[in-house]
Design an enzyme around this catalytic site. Sequence first.
Site, mmCIF file in Angstrom:
data_model
loop_
_atom_site.group_PDB
_atom_site.id
_atom_site.type_symbol
_atom_site.label_atom_id
_atom_site.label_comp_id
_atom_site.label_asym_id
_atom_site.label_seq_id
_atom_site.Cartn_x
_atom_site.Cartn_y
_atom_site.Cartn_z
ATOM 1 N N HIS A 1 0.813 -1.225 0.000
ATOM 2 C CA HIS A 1 0.000 0.000 0.000
ATOM 3 C C HIS A 1 0.837 1.262 0.000
ATOM 4 O O HIS A 1 0.424 2.290 -0.507
ATOM 5 C CB HIS A 1 -1.003 -0.043 1.145
ATOM 6 C CG HIS A 1 -2.098 -1.000 0.832
ATOM 7 N ND1 HIS A 1 -2.016 -2.332 1.158
ATOM 8 C CD2 HIS A 1 -3.227 -0.842 0.108
ATOM 9 C CE1 HIS A 1 -3.074 -2.942 0.687
ATOM 10 N NE2 HIS A 1 -3.838 -2.080 0.050
ATOM 11 N N GLU B 1 -11.258 -10.849 -5.406
ATOM 12 C CA GLU B 1 -9.860 -10.856 -4.953
ATOM 13 C C GLU B 1 -9.408 -12.234 -4.501
ATOM 14 O O GLU B 1 -8.231 -12.436 -4.224
ATOM 15 C CB GLU B 1 -9.683 -9.913 -3.756
ATOM 16 C CG GLU B 1 -10.144 -8.510 -4.006
ATOM 17 C CD GLU B 1 -9.844 -7.596 -2.845
ATOM 18 O OE1 GLU B 1 -8.811 -6.924 -2.882
ATOM 19 O OE2 GLU B 1 -10.661 -7.544 -1.910
ATOM 20 N N ASP C 1 -4.620 -8.387 -4.851
ATOM 21 C CA ASP C 1 -4.846 -9.526 -3.959
ATOM 22 C C ASP C 1 -5.118 -10.800 -4.732
ATOM 23 O O ASP C 1 -4.698 -11.875 -4.317
ATOM 24 C CB ASP C 1 -6.011 -9.220 -3.005
ATOM 25 C CG ASP C 1 -5.539 -8.389 -1.827
ATOM 26 O OD1 ASP C 1 -4.455 -8.683 -1.303
ATOM 27 O OD2 ASP C 1 -6.241 -7.437 -1.443
ATOM 28 N N CYS D 1 -9.713 -2.864 -10.677
ATOM 29 C CA CYS D 1 -9.145 -1.742 -9.930
ATOM 30 C C CYS D 1 -7.788 -2.075 -9.325
ATOM 31 O O CYS D 1 -7.235 -1.290 -8.575
ATOM 32 C CB CYS D 1 -10.116 -1.262 -8.857
ATOM 33 S SG CYS D 1 -10.497 -2.528 -7.653
HETATM 34 C C1 PEP Z 1 -6.600 -5.184 -5.034
HETATM 35 O O1 PEP Z 1 -6.426 -6.076 -4.193
HETATM 36 O O2 PEP Z 1 -6.297 -5.293 -6.240
HETATM 37 C C2 PEP Z 1 -7.181 -3.898 -4.636
HETATM 38 C C3 PEP Z 1 -7.492 -2.979 -5.511
HETATM 39 O O3 PEP Z 1 -7.332 -3.700 -3.290
HETATM 40 P P1 PEP Z 1 -6.125 -3.263 -2.336
HETATM 41 O O4 PEP Z 1 -4.940 -3.011 -3.201
HETATM 42 O O5 PEP Z 1 -6.571 -2.066 -1.578
HETATM 43 O O6 PEP Z 1 -5.981 -4.476 -1.461
HETATM 44 MG MG MG Z 2 -7.308 -5.879 -2.241
#
Ligand code: PEP
Ligand code: MG
Length: 610
Positions: free
Chosen positions: A211, A452, A476, A523
Amino acid sequence: MARRDPPPEHGGTPPGGPQPGQKLAGIGVSPGVAIGHAYILERGEVHFPKRHVTPAELDAELVRLERALELSAVQLEEIADGLSGPLAEDNALMLRAHVLMVRDPTLVEAARRAIREEKINAEWAVRRACTGVKAAFDGMADEYFRERQHDIDFVEKRVLRNLMGHQTDVPETLPADAVVVAHELSPADMMTLARMKLLGFATEVGGPTSHTAIVARALNIPAVVAVPHVSEAVGTGDLLIVDGSRGEILVQPSRMVLARYRGIRKQFELAREELATLRDAPAVTLDGVTVRLTANIELHDEVEQALVSGAEGVGLYRTEYLFLHHRRPPTVAEHAESYSQVARELAGRRAVIRTYDLGGDKILPGSATGADRNALGLRAIRLAFREPALMLDQMDGILRATAEGPLSIMLPMVGSVEELRQARGMLELVKQRLRREGVAFDADIPLGLMIELPSAVWMADLLARECAFFSIGTNDLIQYTLGVDRQDGEVAHLYAPLHPAILRSIHHTVTAAHDAGIKVSMCGEMATEPAYVGVLLGLGLDELSMPAMAIPRIKHTIRHWRRADAVRVAAECLQCATTAEVSAVLTAAQPEVDMHPLAPKASMRGASQA
Ligand code: PEP
Ligand code: MG
């Protein structure tokens, strides 16, 4: 802060310092070039140089030791004096015990002796002395003595940091041209740093989809992670170049190298401006198929940047950052205010609000909520079921904010139809409550979920019947499908978005969604890589959501593809047995798209090694 000027092209090595012109390799996670002065943030293990001192240096080394010990004692006393509130007395007592340790004659004498007799530097001597004291407690089963070992660790790190002039906490302000260097930065650290003007950063740990990396990309901050020993090789004040595109750190570059990188930085700025002219152009293929492009945001004030980049809405609002920002769960009013602000700024465009995804690498400081670092543990939707009050408050806030514009709710880490139903039950509960209170809200708010988990992929047909949309979270999905920790630099080479298993999962999900008449977005970071645009188009994704800065580049690429070609390429990729084969198919089919130097060569490790 002591600064060293760039050395001449063949300058000498400052004693004990980094090699001028030294190049350190890592993983570039946010493209661009930052040039500034290093600012070391001590966020993990303290690394220090071990060196022998000459007889002439002995006295100076002893003075360094005395000063660091005294400074540590004063700091601890000051913290103890400033404590108030519950447990203040207990904590002050503990800190005063630490002061006694810093001044403990056995420990201090052991360190002095090590300097005098073994002729080693003060840092090394402190480590020796503390290890010696801890060894005395070794093998004692008693909890009390084990705790004392932790106390000594705590004291040792403070003295070492003071010896090295390192910062203990994330500071309130940064020097104007700071490039932060740290062992690791947590998302919470990034939240604090994001409010200040940092030019770039380098860390020793982390992966492309951690993140911290995502926030760096969102904020356009060049960053390189997984650079071994960077906080040892670099000193506060050193001139640094962070090349987030190549994944390199250049320490104390020569004037020639510096001039070259200033040129590259300028090129970047120009390319960015050029792509920005695409803002109002549609994301349409050469044969007329339109793809919706939306932005991922972590903070509500990113909406303006999203619109400037040409986003048609927000495809993912990672609301857990609201929790991290407040350092506690937000109130209903705080939730409502944040989402209302997003809705107002979007002026009629839709925002997808993802319910909080705490846990994993997003930890709420000082709280049991989402404190589970295990990616397979109590995180995301699981946590919401464990602590329903937090989820109910968030849903309440989202529903209230629908008065300001169109919003959707998205659930993270759903793995079963039961979980979807349970979350829907909670949403209905909140709706009833608001109706009773006479609050206006959008009763038809779309409820969608993230794909995910492999379990969600395999249940996609049944999940699609009971929800309004899917969004594929590849960060994920790749982690859980390939069994590769997304934060672990050691296995980053195995993190392969083009792995046939991933393409087949996407294909399966899109087919199930379209059969049920719902749309699918992506996303995850996979959507930000121009080299993947063809296969994603061909697999039939309806929307791609990404950090705002990636939108122009992806739009530019889409405008060079024919959907018919993309469908053919995707079909071919689905027949491939290996990642390398997929990569070869994509490379051969890639249309000529001139976008140097914005292409993030190493931002998605799977792209380059595939
Ligand atoms: C993902 O897992 O691709 C996602 C967009 O969620 P995050 O990156 O916040 O876990
Ligand atoms: Mg995620």
